[in-house]
Design a protein around this motif. Structure first.
Motif, PDB file in Angstrom:
ATOM      1  N   ILE A   4       0.854  -1.188   0.000  1.00 43.62           N
ATOM      2  CA  ILE A   4       0.000   0.000   0.000  1.00 43.62           C
ATOM      3  C   ILE A   4       0.892   1.242   0.000  1.00 43.62           C
ATOM      4  CG2 ILE A   4      -1.830   1.237   1.221  1.00 43.62           C
ATOM      5  CD1 ILE A   4      -2.463  -1.443   2.644  1.00 43.62           C
ATOM      6  N   HIS A   5       0.560   2.199  -0.842  1.00 46.55           N
ATOM      7  CA  HIS A   5       1.355   3.436  -0.904  1.00 46.55           C
ATOM      8  C   HIS A   5       1.226   4.177   0.421  1.00 46.55           C
ATOM      9  CE1 HIS A   5       2.890   7.337  -2.179  1.00 46.55           C
ATOM     10  NE2 HIS A   5       3.377   6.732  -3.252  1.00 46.55           N
ATOM     11  N   PRO A   6       2.332   4.643   0.998  1.00 47.64           N
ATOM     12  CA  PRO A   6       2.284   5.292   2.318  1.00 47.64           C
ATOM     13  C   PRO A   6       1.460   6.570   2.355  1.00 47.64           C
ATOM     14  CG  PRO A   6       4.470   5.511   1.309  1.00 47.64           C
ATOM     15  CD  PRO A   6       3.712   4.516   0.485  1.00 47.64           C
ATOM     16  N   ASN A   7       1.239   7.203   1.199  1.00 48.10           N
ATOM     17  CA  ASN A   7       0.469   8.438   1.172  1.00 48.10           C
ATOM     18  C   ASN A   7      -1.023   8.207   0.896  1.00 48.10           C
ATOM     19  OD1 ASN A   7       2.657  10.140   1.710  1.00 48.10           O
ATOM     20  ND2 ASN A   7       3.224  10.246  -0.455  1.00 48.10           N
ATOM     21  N   ASN A   8      -1.414   6.944   0.808  1.00 49.39           N
ATOM     22  CA  ASN A   8      -2.820   6.640   0.607  1.00 49.39           C
ATOM     23  C   ASN A   8      -3.625   7.151   1.812  1.00 49.39           C
ATOM     24  OD1 ASN A   8      -5.223   4.690   1.122  1.00 49.39           O
ATOM     25  ND2 ASN A   8      -4.737   4.423  -1.047  1.00 49.39           N
ATOM     26  N   SER A  34       2.870  -3.917   3.694  1.00 50.69           N
ATOM     27  CA  SER A  34       3.207  -5.132   2.950  1.00 50.69           C
ATOM     28  C   SER A  34       2.369  -6.350   3.352  1.00 50.69           C
ATOM     29  CB  SER A  34       4.693  -5.453   3.114  1.00 50.69           C
ATOM     30  OG  SER A  34       5.022  -5.635   4.477  1.00 50.69           O
ATOM     31  N   HIS A  35       1.680  -6.286   4.516  1.00 51.41           N
ATOM     32  CA  HIS A  35       0.929  -7.447   4.984  1.00 51.41           C
ATOM     33  C   HIS A  35      -0.582  -7.237   4.983  1.00 51.41           C
ATOM     34  CE1 HIS A  35       4.961  -8.360   6.534  1.00 51.41           C
ATOM     35  NE2 HIS A  35       4.590  -9.617   6.493  1.00 51.41           N
ATOM     36  N   MET A  36      -1.006  -6.021   4.675  1.00 52.13           N
ATOM     37  CA  MET A  36      -2.436  -5.722   4.587  1.00 52.13           C
ATOM     38  C   MET A  36      -2.808  -5.401   3.146  1.00 52.13           C
ATOM     39  SD  MET A  36      -3.100  -3.323   7.936  1.00 52.13           S
ATOM     40  CE  MET A  36      -2.991  -3.976   9.600  1.00 52.13           C
TER      41      MET A  36
END
Length: 205
Positions: A4-8, A34-36
């Protein structure tokens, strides 16, 4: 699983919620990324069915989920989760007893899916993972306890009155049909009792 992109925005909101309960390190955001799986969901979308032996933990970032009884006849909501709450496909992380019915989206939004195995392999040594699981479990247990308290009366009208007192946040975010399905009463009772309560509130002002 794609990171998931950190800025989402929904993901950032989740991390801010998590940070209320422990001090997060940089690796916690990386672990979650990385795990969700961040899932955009549409209303009525089925995330889980009891015919599927999947062990997943669903966190509501936006929208609303419900565990519904899909037996023939009238639909019944068994459990519900609004923003910053969760639903799981078994009774708890260490259980092999799968939830009855389906987990469906009552509202469109975003949901984080976490396979149990990722939580279980990290849970014993990470206090922040422990805190996260504990917070979600406590929220769900409290909601179910309050729903049960609301349903103690044999009177459908009294059930709705207690529900409106004990769970105003759920009342405000659900439809009359959903309230009826959660409390095991008719939509007509919800509508009439809701009007009575609204009238009584206006009279006291």
């Amino acid at each position: 699983m794609k990171p998931i992109h950190p800025n989402n925005k929904p993901f950032r909101d989740f991390l801010q919620f998590w940070e209320r309960y422990c001090t997060l390190e940089d690796y916690h955001a990386k672990w979650a990324s990385s795990h969700m799986e961040l899932m955009p969901v549409k209303r009525h979308q089925v995330l889980y069915d009891e015919s599927l032996s999947r062990k997943d933990f669903f966190v509501v970032c936006r929208g609303m989920l419900a565990n519904v009884d899909t037996a023939p006849g009238k639909r019944r909501i068994l459990n519900i989760a609004i923003r910053n709450m969760s639903l799981a496909t078994t009774s708890h992380l260490f259980s092999d007893s799968y939830a009855a019915g389906q987990i469906v989206a009552l509202r469109s939004g975003y949901v984080l899916r976490v396979p149990y195995r990722y939580l279980l392999e990290t849970l014993p040594q990470d206090p922040c993972i422990q805190a996260l699981v504990s917070v979600f479990n406590n929220k769900q247990q409290r909601l179910l306890q309050l729903v049960r308290r609301s349903c103690l009366s044999n009177s459908p009208r009294e059930r709705f009155r207690q529900f409106s007192i004990l769970l105003p946040e759920i009342l405000a975010q659900t439809t009359q049909r959903e309230q009826a399905e959660l409390l095991g009463i008719s939509r007509d009772t919800v509508q009439k009792t809701g009007k009575e309560l609204l009238f009584a509130t206006r009279q006291t002002k």
